[in-house]
Design a protein around this motif. Structure first.
Motif, mmCIF file in Angstrom:
data_model
loop_
_atom_site.group_PDB
_atom_site.id
_atom_site.type_symbol
_atom_site.label_atom_id
_atom_site.label_comp_id
_atom_site.label_asym_id
_atom_site.label_seq_id
_atom_site.Cartn_x
_atom_site.Cartn_y
_atom_site.Cartn_z
ATOM 1 N N ASP A 1 6.238 -1.732 13.339
ATOM 2 C CA ASP A 1 5.318 -2.848 13.597
ATOM 3 C C ASP A 1 3.968 -2.642 12.899
ATOM 4 O O ASP A 1 3.344 -3.609 12.452
ATOM 5 N N SER A 2 3.540 -1.404 12.784
ATOM 6 C CA SER A 2 2.219 -1.115 12.229
ATOM 7 C C SER A 2 2.103 -1.444 10.742
ATOM 8 O O SER A 2 0.989 -1.544 10.220
ATOM 9 N N VAL A 3 3.243 -1.596 10.058
ATOM 10 C CA VAL A 3 3.187 -1.849 8.617
ATOM 11 C C VAL A 3 3.806 -3.180 8.214
ATOM 12 O O VAL A 3 3.783 -3.538 7.026
ATOM 13 N N SER B 1 -2.763 -3.648 1.228
ATOM 14 C CA SER B 1 -3.746 -3.773 2.320
ATOM 15 C C SER B 1 -3.835 -2.490 3.127
ATOM 16 O O SER B 1 -3.819 -2.499 4.358
ATOM 17 N N LEU B 2 -3.957 -1.392 2.436
ATOM 18 C CA LEU B 2 -3.975 -0.086 3.102
ATOM 19 C C LEU B 2 -5.196 0.069 3.989
ATOM 20 O O LEU B 2 -6.290 -0.441 3.669
ATOM 21 N N LYS B 3 -4.999 0.769 5.096
ATOM 22 C CA LYS B 3 -6.049 1.014 6.080
ATOM 23 C C LYS B 3 -6.245 2.519 6.227
ATOM 24 O O LYS B 3 -5.316 3.302 5.954
ATOM 25 N N SER C 1 -9.560 5.751 2.294
ATOM 26 C CA SER C 1 -10.931 5.899 2.754
ATOM 27 C C SER C 1 -11.526 4.534 3.094
ATOM 28 O O SER C 1 -11.173 3.523 2.488
ATOM 29 N N SER C 2 -12.435 4.545 4.057
ATOM 30 C CA SER C 2 -13.043 3.279 4.497
ATOM 31 C C SER C 2 -14.244 2.910 3.656
ATOM 32 O O SER C 2 -14.733 3.711 2.867
ATOM 33 N N GLN D 1 -9.164 3.279 -1.663
ATOM 34 C CA GLN D 1 -10.073 2.722 -0.665
ATOM 35 C C GLN D 1 -9.323 1.727 0.211
ATOM 36 O O GLN D 1 -8.280 1.185 -0.164
ATOM 37 N N SER D 2 -9.890 1.490 1.372
ATOM 38 C CA SER D 2 -9.311 0.519 2.296
ATOM 39 C C SER D 2 -9.107 -0.819 1.597
ATOM 40 O O SER D 2 -9.984 -1.296 0.865
ATOM 41 N N GLY D 3 -7.933 -1.418 1.812
ATOM 42 C CA GLY D 3 -7.584 -2.660 1.152
ATOM 43 C C GLY D 3 -6.820 -2.489 -0.139
ATOM 44 O O GLY D 3 -6.297 -3.465 -0.692
ATOM 45 N N GLY D 4 -6.741 -1.271 -0.616
ATOM 46 C CA GLY D 4 -6.055 -0.993 -1.866
ATOM 47 C C GLY D 4 -4.549 -0.907 -1.700
ATOM 48 O O GLY D 4 -4.000 -1.106 -0.610
#
Length: 131
Positions: free
Chosen positions: A65-67, A88-90, A130-131, A13-16
């Motif tokens: 830059d994105s990571v 902090s995955l998105k 996933s969000s 999940q997002s944030g994982g």
């Protein structure tokens, strides 16, 4: 000859967080990198680390830059393995992630995240956020 095998992908999940591993057989070349191909998009550079003569486990990493601030690339020379710690995955990090190795002796900042400068590639591991 270099053979690269990635592992550690999955669904979170997002944030994982996830930790990818890339085990190399044979030489790792002078640079190893992580790249990704998001759905419907071109392959892009994520992170790179110097693995040539005199390298350390911490090794002069370069990040897209994105990571920056979320992903960390590292290596274990004794295990001939490179890692990508992803925090902090998105959802936009969803992609097939590939490990690659380059035999170039010296690369510019722009080249280390350029797919065309890497000669050896793994099969990839899927990361789904996933969000």
């Amino acid at each position: 000859q270099v053979e690269l095998v990635e592992s550690g992908g999955g669904s979170v999940q997002s944030g994982g967080s996830l930790r990818l591993s890339c085990a190399a057989s044979g030489s790792r070349g002078n640079y190893m990198g992580w790249f990704r191909r998001p759905p419907g998009q071109a392959r892009e550079g994520v992170a790179s680390i110097y693995t040539g003569p005199g390298c350390t486990d911490a090794g002069s990493p370069v990040y897209a830059d994105s990571v920056k601030g979320r992903f960390t690339i590292s290596q274990d020379n004794a295990k001939n393995t490179v890692y990508l710690q992803m925090n902090s995955l998105k959802p936009e990090d969803t992609a097939m992630y590939y490990c690659a190795a380059s035999s170039y002796r010296a690369m510019t900042y722009e080249q280390v995240l350029d797919t065309t400068t890497y000669q050896y590639w793994g099969q990839g591991t899927q990361v789904t956020v996933s969000s």
